[in-house]
Design an enzyme around this catalytic site. Structure first.
Site, PDB file in Angstrom:
ATOM      1  N   ASP A  53       0.820  -1.213   0.000  1.00 31.65           N
ATOM      2  CA  ASP A  53       0.000   0.000   0.000  1.00 31.65           C
ATOM      3  C   ASP A  53       0.854   1.264   0.000  1.00 31.65           C
ATOM      4  O   ASP A  53       0.560   2.228  -0.717  1.00 31.65           O
ATOM      5  CB  ASP A  53      -0.929   0.010   1.213  1.00 31.65           C
ATOM      6  N   ASN A  95      -4.577  -2.218  -5.035  1.00 32.38           N
ATOM      7  CA  ASN A  95      -5.811  -2.224  -4.246  1.00 32.38           C
ATOM      8  C   ASN A  95      -5.624  -1.400  -2.975  1.00 32.38           C
ATOM      9  O   ASN A  95      -6.175  -1.724  -1.922  1.00 32.38           O
ATOM     10  CB  ASN A  95      -6.216  -3.666  -3.900  1.00 32.38           C
ATOM     11  N   ASP A 297     -11.104  -2.064  10.817  1.00 32.42           N
ATOM     12  CA  ASP A 297     -10.094  -3.037  10.407  1.00 32.42           C
ATOM     13  C   ASP A 297      -9.795  -4.059  11.494  1.00 32.42           C
ATOM     14  O   ASP A 297      -9.132  -5.073  11.237  1.00 32.42           O
ATOM     15  CB  ASP A 297      -8.808  -2.323   9.986  1.00 32.42           C
ATOM     16  N   GLU A 325     -11.257  -4.287   0.852  1.00 35.64           N
ATOM     17  CA  GLU A 325     -10.580  -5.061  -0.191  1.00 35.64           C
ATOM     18  C   GLU A 325     -11.465  -6.173  -0.738  1.00 35.64           C
ATOM     19  O   GLU A 325     -11.321  -6.602  -1.884  1.00 35.64           O
ATOM     20  CB  GLU A 325      -9.263  -5.637   0.355  1.00 35.64           C
ATOM     21  N   HIS A 374      -5.671  -9.060   2.771  1.00 31.03           N
ATOM     22  CA  HIS A 374      -4.668  -9.274   3.808  1.00 31.03           C
ATOM     23  C   HIS A 374      -5.282  -9.517   5.176  1.00 31.03           C
ATOM     24  O   HIS A 374      -4.801 -10.369   5.949  1.00 31.03           O
ATOM     25  CB  HIS A 374      -3.726  -8.067   3.862  1.00 31.03           C
ATOM     26  N   ARG A 375      -6.344  -8.796   5.511  1.00 32.13           N
ATOM     27  CA  ARG A 375      -6.927  -8.933   6.846  1.00 32.13           C
ATOM     28  C   ARG A 375      -7.647 -10.271   7.022  1.00 32.13           C
ATOM     29  O   ARG A 375      -7.660 -10.837   8.118  1.00 32.13           O
ATOM     30  CB  ARG A 375      -7.855  -7.759   7.158  1.00 32.13           C
ATOM     31  N   LYS A 400       0.343  -6.538   1.714  1.00 29.71           N
ATOM     32  CA  LYS A 400      -0.346  -5.257   1.528  1.00 29.71           C
ATOM     33  C   LYS A 400      -0.079  -4.306   2.691  1.00 29.71           C
ATOM     34  O   LYS A 400       0.085  -3.109   2.491  1.00 29.71           O
ATOM     35  CB  LYS A 400      -1.849  -5.509   1.375  1.00 29.71           C
TER      36      LYS A 400
END
Length: 420
Positions: A53, A95, A297, A325, A374-375, A400
């Site tokens: 990012d 992204n 998040d 995302e 990623h999360r 990311k």
């Protein structure tokens, strides 16, 4: 579509103890990169995150004439001219949602046309409300689909007197307008419409960063800020560790009864997701209802943790998670139910996690589709600390925001198996 590469986490069967330093905050790093780029002179950003990012943000700024050096793994040295130059090519932002939204506003300072684009996932992420707010303020900004790619015809100056945006849609829209407003020809008011603001704490992060770089911001009331003209002044700025990344380590500690030293006191975090620590600290007696709007998040972390709680947990106000995302509400639902059927249900934008204290005795053959998010990858690794057999697709997507995530788990003694 996620790749076929997978990672399987072997439950350690013992407490995780050790020291892991989370990477720098993504949210703060991308804000600081932008305002430093808009300043005249050289700024030194320390403690910064180097990830996909922030790479997209820094590369885009370089395309617009900003000099950015990287003398070590956690430092950016940014030299700006007080304005951005027209890039020769479209800005490709992968992204990276913060980069896309912040730069869509910031390129209004460019004298010329700028196209901002991203990958297939980014092309599904809405940005229409920000474009409408910019357009009403006199900025020529458009998109054929309401999602990227975006076209902005900059005029080299910002003549708006007021920007209005529905703050309930995305705090990133609000932050984008605030950071642009400091570059105006005259004072610009940024006003929120609607009843609520999603993740107000992120707006506070933006204001703190702006003010550190010399911007003058006056709060007129709870929903309106007046930003003075004058731009930004170069400065040295230290970036705190990423609170969203810290949530995985706090949860790993709670799940295994261990103690992980993050090298920074829990109370030292200023980011909204740090509020999740108070919820994690109550495990296995998490509250019956967790409101997600102000720590978005962190919700994937908390949702997976809730699967091992003593009692069910309902997560509310998750509408914005559907336009991250991936649709994180649905991805969490699908991943949890892949581990054990009936573990999660979706009601509107609420996610209800049934909770099963006996889940750790379960063996699973779940294949978790991360949707390259990623999360989702990082949170389901937590489930693997207790349940054997869980396979997580596309483990490389953690780059990311947390490129060293898998190595961090290994440093605590967690065994991982990567399969192609």
């Amino acid at each position: 579509m996620s790749t076929q590469k997978t990672v399987t986490v072997t439950p350690p069967g013992s407490a995780l103890n050790g020291k892991v330093t989370p990477p720098g905050s993504k949210s703060i790093t991308n804000r600081a990169l932008l305002v430093a780029a808009l300043a005249s002179g050289t700024s030194r950003l320390t403690g910064a995150l180097k990830s996909d990012d922030t790479r997209h943000m820094s590369n885009a700024l370089r395309q617009m004439g900003v000099s950015i050096d990287e003398p070590d793994a956690t430092t950016f040295v940014v030299t700006g001219q007080g304005r951005l130059s027209m890039p020769e090519q479209a800005l490709f932002l992968g992204n990276a949602g913060t980069a896309m939204r912040f730069l869509t506003a910031a390129v209004a300072t460019v004298d010329g046309a700028v196209t901002l684009d991203g990958d297939d996932y980014m092309r599904k992420r809405p940005i229409g409300p920000l474009l409408e707010a910019l357009s009403r303020g006199g900025v020529d900004a458009s998109s054929a689909t309401g999602c990227p790619p975006v076209q902005v015809q900059g005029r080299g100056q910002v003549t708006a007197q007021r920007f209005e945006i529905d703050g309930g849609l995305s705090s990133q829209y609000v932050s984008a307008l605030l950071m642009l407003a400091a570059c105006g020809q005259a004072p610009i008011d940024v006003a929120l419409t609607g009843k609520d603001i999603g993740a107000r704490g992120y707006v506070d992060l933006t204001l703190a960063c702006m003010q550190a770089f010399g911007a003058q911001v006056q709060s007129l009331d709870d929903t309106t800020w007046r930003v003075s003209p004058g731009g930004y002044k170069a400065t040295d700025y230290h970036i705190e560790p990423d609170a969203s990344a810290a949530t995985y380590l706090w949860a790993a500690q709670a799940l295994t009864g261990g103690r992980i030293d993050l090298g920074v006191a829990d109370a030292a975090f200023t980011q909204p997701d740090a509020e999740a620590q108070k919820v994690i600290a109550q495990f296995p007696h998490m509250p019956a209802v967790v409101v997600g709007s102000q720590m978005q998040d962190a919700i994937p972390t908390l949702a997976v943790l809730a699967a091992f709680n003593r009692t069910p947990v309902r997560f509310t106000e998750l509408a914005n998670l559907r336009v991250k995302e991936c649709d994180r509400v649905q991805a969490l639902h699908d991943g949890l139910n892949a581990i054990r059927a009936g573990l999660a249900t979706v009601e509107g934008d609420d996610l209800l996690v049934a909770a099963d204290p006996g889940l750790a005795d379960h063996v699973s053959d779940a294949l978790v589709d991360t949707h390259a998010d990623h999360r989702i990858a990082m949170c389901f690794a937590l489930a693997g600390l207790k349940v054997p057999g869980i396979r997580i697709q596309d483990p490389d997507c953690v780059a990311k925001t947390y490129p060293g995530y898998w190595q961090a788990l290994q440093s605590l003694g967690v065994q991982l198996r990567f399969d192609q």
